[in-house]
Design an enzyme around this catalytic site. Structure first.
Site, mmCIF file in Angstrom:
data_model
loop_
_atom_site.group_PDB
_atom_site.id
_atom_site.type_symbol
_atom_site.label_atom_id
_atom_site.label_comp_id
_atom_site.label_asym_id
_atom_site.label_seq_id
_atom_site.Cartn_x
_atom_site.Cartn_y
_atom_site.Cartn_z
ATOM 1 N N GLY A 103 49.554 33.236 32.893
ATOM 2 C CA GLY A 103 48.930 33.795 33.923
ATOM 3 C C GLY A 103 48.413 32.880 35.038
ATOM 4 N N CYS A 104 47.408 33.442 35.725
ATOM 5 C CA CYS A 104 47.007 32.554 36.825
ATOM 6 C C CYS A 104 45.927 31.516 36.439
ATOM 7 C CB CYS A 104 46.584 33.177 38.168
ATOM 8 S SG CYS A 104 45.329 34.342 38.074
ATOM 9 N N ILE A 105 45.090 31.976 35.276
ATOM 10 C CA ILE A 105 44.032 31.363 34.765
ATOM 11 C C ILE A 105 44.222 31.049 33.457
ATOM 12 C CG2 ILE A 105 42.915 33.481 34.295
ATOM 13 C CD1 ILE A 105 40.220 32.411 34.986
ATOM 14 N N PRO B 351 43.675 26.137 38.375
ATOM 15 C CA PRO B 351 42.105 26.443 38.786
ATOM 16 C C PRO B 351 41.173 25.483 38.142
ATOM 17 C CG PRO B 351 43.145 28.641 38.005
ATOM 18 C CD PRO B 351 43.965 27.381 37.719
#
Lengths: 105, 417
Positions: A103-105, B351
């Site tokens: 996923g993105c995180i 992130p």
């Protein structure tokens, strides 16, 4: 990052055993990873999936998702689960020397 | 007269059209095509189910979102790339010289067997449409306890953090109603965890279990048994539910499929730095419609728009394109109880913790919950309608910046090397 010896070659892997450099992958390394995760020896159908994943990732810049594999590799979803049990997307990526689906995180 | 046509007037299409107006040579016209009469502020879709926003206030008349741009209220049936013609739903044909595909992604619950059976919009709801989010609101209000399952059918999806947000907000909502003890919350994902990137996993890994939310990972949903209210995976695992909040398969627009322009999910293969469609010199792609390995999110469409506006002008002038898009995305993540987190990342950089957008002073916290982040998310509504959509400059860097971020060991991505 830990280095592991597969088939006589030392390669860098992350904490979950995924190769850090997809260029360092060889067919012998794929067999060694497959044996380690308990799906070896690799059959012709496994190789059909692995070769598709390698080529697609090189073209697309990311490992293919399950739908893409089942639609374009010639191996359907049920078979993918038989060949790479539990998480075919993740397992096929690992044996193919590609990063895991994220996923993105 | 030459024609620049933009298909789709969501975040991506609207902001690019508004920026291109005034930048075109005199002999070029600009038209945007979209069948929907209203513009939906999609970030509100996570708030509607919990009564934190009304459906009416999430919409604005589409005509008001344009600054002097011609909007044609039509659907697109197909694109003929040889003849450079667009077939509309009323049978008309439109000629283009340059085309921007900004037709987004839509949910396709019909792609999963049984999902749209008897329990669809009775015990099974999506929240990616305003209708779904509104019906989910009514179902939640009537819910007195039981198993609530949040399921991502497959990746990629729009706003990949929205399923986490809906789960955190449900936890907060049921706590507020004094019902939390009677509700079992389960997060079911095809990925190998709620957080998949190493640094985020380390920082936030326990966030769900700390709140009593069970995670069922590596679950690829194959079908729904409506009669017994059971979600089944391809490898025959079962998750029963009383209320299923589904994030169905996402696909690109149907005209993309019909025109042979898409991949297996009807997303358009796109050059990841120039945003030009692969194999088509006169087509560019923007926002959720691309197949790019970054998030399908409004912030991405915004950061892309600057590159696209430059490349459209270069393309018109016959100059070489800039290879300037870095995959930058920036997303608030509502975490319930009046707090939110923030993440900022690109193609190569996962992130990281730190502050954003300015070093030291922030004011927003990365990869960490804070009340200020939540107020930032709410304030973004005003920024969206008044600055982002009209194409006015927003004072944050277009490329992802490392300023304010705390660098930790390398991301686990061999393809990035």
């Amino acid at each position: 990052m830990p280095a592991i010896e597969y088939a006589g070659t030392s390669v860098e892997v992350n904490d979950e055993g995924f190769l850090l450099q997809s260029d360092s992958w060889t067919r012998e390394i794929a067999e060694a990873i497959a044996a380690e995760v308990g799906i070896g020896p690799l059959t012709e159908k496994h190789w059909q999936v692995i070769e598709f994943c390698r080529q697609d990732a090189a073209e697309q810049g990311q490992p293919p998702g399950l739908r893409r594999i089942s639609k374009l590799s010639g191996i359907n979803m049920k078979e993918l689960y038989q060949l790479f049990p539990k998480g075919p997307g993740k397992l096929a990526a690992r044996v193919s020397g590609l990063p895991k689906p994220q996923g993105c995180i | 007269m030459k024609h620049l046509i933009v298909i789709g007037a969501g975040t991506a299409g609207t902001t690019v059209a508004n920026q291109m107006r005034g930048r075109l040579p005199r002999d070029w016209s600009l038209t945007v095509i979209d069948p929907e009469p209203e513009h939906l502020f999609q970030p509100d879709l996570i708030f509607v189910p919990f009564g934190m926003q009304t459906p009416e206030r999430a919409l604005r008349p589409r005509g008001r979102t344009f600054r002097g741009v011609r909007w044609m209220q039509r659907g697109v049936e197909s694109v003929d790339t040889d003849k450079k013609r667009i077939a509309l739903d009323n049978g008309d044909q439109l000629k283009y010289d340059l085309l921007v595909i900004a037709s987004g992604a839509e949910i396709r619950p019909d792609e999963t067997a049984g999902l749209m059976g008897d329990e669809w919009q009775r015990a099974i709801f999506d929240f990616y449409t305003l209708e779904g989010a509104t019906k989910l609101r009514d179902a939640l209000a009537a819910f007195e306890g039981g198993r609530v399952v949040v399921n991502i059918v497959e990746m990629p999806i729009k706003c990949p953090v929205a399923p986490l947000e809906i789960t955190f907000l449900a936890d907060s909502y049921f706590t507020g109603r004094g019902l939390r003890d009677q509700v079992e919350l389960i997060y079911v994902t095809p990925l190998d965890g709620a957080f998949t990137k190493p640094i985020a996993s380390r920082a936030l890994g326990s966030m769900l279990t700390d709140r009593g939310i069970r995670v069922e990972a590596e679950f690829n949903a194959g079908e729904v048994d409506s009669e017994h209210k059971v979600l089944k995976s391809w490898d025959e695992r079962e998750v029963p539910f009383d209320l299923l909040i589904t994030i169905p398969t996402h696909m690109g627009a149907r005209f993309v499929e019909a025109s042979g322009l898409g991949d297996e999910l009807a997303f358009v293969p796109t050059d990841n730095a120039t945003l030009r469609a692969q194999g088509h010199d006169d087509i560019f792609v923007l926002g959720d419609a691309t197949n790019l390995p970054t998030s399908k999110a409004g912030s991405v469409a915004h950061f892309q728009s600057e590159v696209l506006v430059e490349n459209l002008q270069r393309s018109i002038a016959g100059r070489s394109l800039v290879e300037d898009f870095d995959g930058h995305a920036n997303c608030f993540i509502e975490s319930g109880f009046g707090k939110a987190m923030l993440i900022d990342f690109n193609y190569d950089q996962e992130p990281l913790p730190g502050v954003y957008p300015y070093p030291v002073v922030g004011p927003f916290q990365l990869l960490k919950e804070s009340r200020r982040n939540h107020w930032g998310k709410l304030a973004f509504r005003w920024v969206y309608w008044n600055m982002l959509l009209p194409g006015r400059p927003i004072p944050v860097p277009n490329h992802m910046s490392m300023a304010g971020k705390r660098l930790l060991p390398d991301a686990d991505n061999p393809l990035a090397a």
